[in-house]
Enzyme design. Structure first.
Site, mmCIF file in Angstrom:
data_model
loop_
_atom_site.group_PDB
_atom_site.id
_atom_site.type_symbol
_atom_site.label_atom_id
_atom_site.label_comp_id
_atom_site.label_asym_id
_atom_site.label_seq_id
_atom_site.Cartn_x
_atom_site.Cartn_y
_atom_site.Cartn_z
ATOM 1 N N LYS A 169 22.823 39.863 31.375
ATOM 2 C CA LYS A 169 23.763 38.910 30.284
ATOM 3 C C LYS A 169 23.127 37.674 30.195
ATOM 4 O O LYS A 169 22.010 37.607 30.801
ATOM 5 C CB LYS A 169 24.875 38.694 31.463
ATOM 6 C CG LYS A 169 26.055 40.065 30.910
ATOM 7 C CD LYS A 169 27.525 39.784 31.282
ATOM 8 C CE LYS A 169 28.397 41.050 30.664
ATOM 9 N NZ LYS A 169 29.298 40.542 31.820
ATOM 10 N N ARG A 184 28.819 48.362 36.430
ATOM 11 C CA ARG A 184 27.715 48.417 34.841
ATOM 12 C C ARG A 184 27.370 48.146 34.451
ATOM 13 O O ARG A 184 26.727 46.292 34.595
ATOM 14 C CB ARG A 184 29.475 47.998 34.046
ATOM 15 C CG ARG A 184 29.811 47.768 32.776
ATOM 16 C CD ARG A 184 31.231 47.265 32.076
ATOM 17 N NE ARG A 184 31.164 47.343 30.892
ATOM 18 C CZ ARG A 184 30.176 46.629 29.131
ATOM 19 N NH1 ARG A 184 28.916 46.005 29.790
ATOM 20 N NH2 ARG A 184 30.575 47.524 28.423
#
Ligand code: HH2
Length: 283
Positions: free
Chosen positions: A228, A263
Site C-alpha cells: 500500500k 492479506r
C-alpha cells in the site's frame, strides 16, 4: 478464555487451522485497474492459475475481488463483478480445498460467489447493507468486517478522527455486535482496521502500532497492508511491486502482535516472514 483460543475454526463450508500461527490470505484481483495487480489476472484462466500458485505457496485463503477499491476508484456494477469473479471462484473451488473469500460489499455478488464455492465474505463496508448480514447468517459463513471512512472515491480527501485507534476500534466492535444481531456466530467474525481506507500515513502507523488493542477484543484480526501507498511514502518506492520488504516489516510486527490473517499479494515471501515471526514468538 479468549474467543480465539481454539486453533481450529470450522463452519459448514469452511475450515481454518491456526495451530501453526497466523494465516496468509492471497489477493486475487480480477480487475483491469487494481492499484498493484490490476490487469494481471483479468483473464479468468490466468486468475485461476494464480489462485493455484498462491495455494502452493502456502496461502490458506484466496481473496477474490472483481472491483478495485483503490483511492479514487469508481464502483463496478454487481453484474460486472459477478461476470468477473464467478468462473474464478468456481475454477479454484473445483480443484482446491482452500478457503475462498469474496471481496465485495454487494450482497448479490456475495450470494453468487458463495453458490460458486466461496465460504467467507470480505466486506470493506462491514455490513453497511443489512442484506449482507442476513446472507452471512443464513449461509453460516465467516465474515471480515473492515473499517473505512468515506468511500473509495473520496476517502483520501481529508480523513479525520478524534483518536484514530479508539474510533476505529469502537466502529468495529459496534459492527461485530450488529453482525451477531443478524445471527452470525461470534467466532466467525474477523475485524480489520482497513489500512489505507480513509487514513493518512500517521493514522495507518498508529493503527499498526496499536494493533494489539484490536487483538485484545477477542475477535480474530485481519490486516491488509500489502504494497500500500503508505509503504511507498516512507521508503520512496513508487512502484507497488517494489514494496515487498516494506510489507514484510508490517507482516512480521502484526504476526508478533497476534493478528490472525495477513492479506498479501506476495504469498511465498510473506509465508516465510510469518513462519519466522511465529518461531520467535513460540521459542
Ligand atoms: N484492501 C484492499 C482490498 N480489500 N479487504 C480487507 N479486508 N482489508 C484490506 O486491507 C483490503 C481489502 C485494497 O487492496 P487491493 O485489493 O490490492 O487493491 P484494489 O482495491 O485496487 O483492488
Amino acid at each position: 478464555m479468549g474467543l480465539t483460543d481454539d486453533a481450529i475454526l470450522a463452519w459448514p463450508t469452511g475450515r481454518l487451522d491456526f495451530s501453526a500461527g497466523p494465516l496468509v490470505m492471497g489477493v486475487l484481483n480480477v480487475t483491469p485497474d487494481s492499484f498493484s495487480d490490476g490487469g494481471d489476472f483479468f483473464d479468468a484462466g490466468r486468475a485461476v492459475d494464480r489462485g493455484f500458485q498462491m495455494v502452493s505457496e502456502g496461502a490458506a485463503i484466496i481473496d477474490v475481488g472483481g472491483e478495485s477499491t483503490r483511492p479514487g476508484s469508481e464502483p463496478v456494477s454487481p453484474a460486472e463483478q459477478v461476470r468477473r469473479v464467478v468462473g474464478v471462484v468456481e475454477g479454484i473451488a473445483r480443484r482446491q480445498q482452500v478457503a475462498i473469500s469474496i471481496d465485495t460489499h454487494d450482497a448479490d455478488v456475495a450470494r453468487t460467489a458463495l453458490d460458486a464455492g466461496a465460504s467467507i465474505i470480505n466486506d470493506i463496508t462491514a455490513l453497511s447493507d443489512p442484506r449482507m448480514g442476513e446472507l452471512a447468517a443464513e449461509r453460516r459463513v465467516s465474515v471480515v468486517l473492515m473499517h473505512m471512512q468515506g468511500t473509495p472515491a473520496t476517502m483520501q480527501a481529508e480523513p479525520r478522527y478524534d483518536d484514530v485507534v479508539a474510533d476505529v476500534l469502537q466502529f468495529l466492535c459496534d459492527r461485530a455486535e450488529r453482525a451477531q444481531s443478524f445471527g452470525i456466530d461470534r467466532e466467525l467474525i474477523f475485524i480489520d482496521p482497513g489500512i489505507g481506507f480513509g487514513k493518512t500515513l500517521e493514522h495507518n502507523l498508529l493503527l499498526l502500532k496499536h494493533i494489539d488493542r484490536f487483538v485484545a477484543t477477542g475477535y480474530r484480526v485481519l490486516v491488509g497492508t500489502s504494497r500500500k501507498s503508505f509503504i511507498g511514502k516512507i521508503t520512496g518506492r513508487e512502484r507497488p511491486g517494489d514494496r515487498i520488504f516494506g510489507t514484510a516489516a508490517t507482516v512480521a510486527l502484526c504476526a508478533a502482535a497476534g493478528v490472525s490473517v495477513l492479506r498479501v499479494h506476495d504469498v511465498a515471501p510473506m509465508v516465510d516472514v510469518v513462519m519466522i515471526a511465529q518461531a520467535i514468538q513460540r521459542s
